[in-house]
Design a protein around this motif. Structure first.
Motif, PDB file in Angstrom:
ATOM      1  N   SER A 172     -15.555   6.532  -8.481  1.00  0.00           N
ATOM      2  CA  SER A 172     -14.578   7.443  -8.926  1.00  0.00           C
ATOM      3  C   SER A 172     -14.962   8.435  -9.966  1.00  0.00           C
ATOM      4  O   SER A 172     -14.417   9.625 -10.212  1.00  0.00           O
ATOM      5  CB  SER A 172     -13.492   6.645  -9.583  1.00  0.00           C
ATOM      6  N   ARG A 224     -12.550   5.876   0.083  1.00  0.00           N
ATOM      7  CA  ARG A 224     -11.246   5.354  -0.390  1.00  0.00           C
ATOM      8  C   ARG A 224     -11.138   5.469  -2.001  1.00  0.00           C
ATOM      9  O   ARG A 224     -10.297   5.380  -2.573  1.00  0.00           O
ATOM     10  CB  ARG A 224     -11.490   3.837  -0.084  1.00  0.00           C
ATOM     11  N   GLY A 284     -12.162   8.110  -3.526  1.00  0.00           N
ATOM     12  CA  GLY A 284     -12.128   9.667  -3.924  1.00  0.00           C
ATOM     13  C   GLY A 284     -13.328  10.177  -4.160  1.00  0.00           C
ATOM     14  O   GLY A 284     -13.479  11.343  -4.848  1.00  0.00           O
ATOM     15  N   ILE A 317     -13.023  14.991  -0.546  1.00  0.00           N
ATOM     16  CA  ILE A 317     -12.051  14.203  -1.061  1.00  0.00           C
ATOM     17  C   ILE A 317     -10.892  13.984  -0.147  1.00  0.00           C
ATOM     18  O   ILE A 317     -10.624  12.761   0.339  1.00  0.00           O
ATOM     19  CB  ILE A 317     -11.816  14.224  -2.726  1.00  0.00           C
ATOM     20  N   LYS A 318     -10.361  15.165   0.130  1.00  0.00           N
ATOM     21  CA  LYS A 318      -9.054  15.064   0.914  1.00  0.00           C
ATOM     22  C   LYS A 318      -9.473  14.488   2.260  1.00  0.00           C
ATOM     23  O   LYS A 318      -8.492  13.593   2.705  1.00  0.00           O
ATOM     24  CB  LYS A 318      -8.352  16.476   1.071  1.00  0.00           C
ATOM     25  N   TYR A 368     -10.002  10.540   2.220  1.00  0.00           N
ATOM     26  CA  TYR A 368      -8.752   9.455   1.952  1.00  0.00           C
ATOM     27  C   TYR A 368      -7.881   9.446   3.278  1.00  0.00           C
ATOM     28  O   TYR A 368      -7.676   8.560   3.645  1.00  0.00           O
ATOM     29  CB  TYR A 368      -7.774  10.468   0.862  1.00  0.00           C
ATOM     30  N   GLU A 369      -7.835  10.442   4.126  1.00  0.00           N
ATOM     31  CA  GLU A 369      -7.314  10.272   5.541  1.00  0.00           C
ATOM     32  C   GLU A 369      -8.197   9.883   6.299  1.00  0.00           C
ATOM     33  O   GLU A 369      -7.824   8.644   7.179  1.00  0.00           O
ATOM     34  CB  GLU A 369      -7.001  11.494   6.033  1.00  0.00           C
ATOM     35  N   CYS A 377     -10.446   7.332   5.696  1.00  0.00           N
ATOM     36  CA  CYS A 377     -10.575   5.811   5.253  1.00  0.00           C
ATOM     37  C   CYS A 377      -9.496   4.953   6.080  1.00  0.00           C
ATOM     38  O   CYS A 377      -9.554   3.611   5.899  1.00  0.00           O
ATOM     39  CB  CYS A 377     -11.171   5.556   3.880  1.00  0.00           C
ATOM     40  N   LYS A 378      -8.374   5.615   6.192  1.00  0.00           N
ATOM     41  CA  LYS A 378      -7.327   4.935   6.703  1.00  0.00           C
ATOM     42  C   LYS A 378      -7.365   4.268   7.916  1.00  0.00           C
ATOM     43  O   LYS A 378      -6.804   3.249   8.344  1.00  0.00           O
ATOM     44  CB  LYS A 378      -5.950   5.835   6.591  1.00  0.00           C
TER      45      LYS A 378
END
Length: 169
Positions: free
Chosen positions: A69, A92, A94, A142-143, A146-147, A149-150
């Motif tokens: 982080s 995850r 960021g 980063i954005k 986040y998507e 890693c889902k």
């Protein structure tokens, strides 16, 4: 993160980093896990004049999450990976990523990060310099992470495993 031996290509990172006066001046390398630095590694750090720029941490998942982080960039120089869990971990948390294009790494991380040739020190240096100072690229990474890693949740893993077994029966 993790092992620094052989195919993990830690030497490429060290050479690229040491060749970039601007990055060497502004950033440090943080290693997590994989054992304390060996005598051979310490010798290389001294030869590249970066001994005071490299730090080692070991600890639990909370410390690793904290380091992700706070990192400006996660660098994954591996020549080959069958999966690449640290990519998903860093997404995850960021943390923007730059990775080699070795093995399955492009399949795992997708098109939203920067890649370099794991056998080309100049390519890695150029890509590091082009992303580490570009706030827009870092924010987009980063954005995207986040998507992306889902896709790799334990729930998805369990469901896909179940479906595979069901199809086999």
């Amino acid at each position: 993160v993790g092992s620094r031996l052989k195919y993990k290509n830690f030497g490429l990172l060290l050479k690229s980093y040491s060749m970039s006066k601007i990055i060497k001046n502004d950033f440090k390398i943080v290693c997590f896990g994989g054992g304390v630095f060996s005598k051979k590694e310490l010798k290389i750090f001294r030869e590249l004049n970066i001994l005071d720029k490299i730090f080692y941490f070991q600890g639990n998942d909370n410390l690793l999450a904290y380091l992700y982080s706070k990192a400006r960039l996660f660098v994954f120089p591996s020549q080959y990976e069958g999966f690449g869990i640290p990519l998903v971990e860093s997404m995850r948390m960021g943390c923007p990523i730059i990775s080699s294009n070795g093995g399955a790494l492009k399949e795992i991380a997708g098109d939203g990060i920067t890649y370099f040739d794991p056998d080309n020190v100049e390519d890695m240096k150029f890509k590091l310099e082009s992303i580490i100072y570009d706030d827009t690229k870092l924010i987009n990474s980063i954005k995207y992470g986040y998507e992306r890693c889902k896709k790799y949740s334990w729930k998805n893993c369990a469901e896909e495993t179940y479906d595979t077994y069901e199809n086999l029966l």
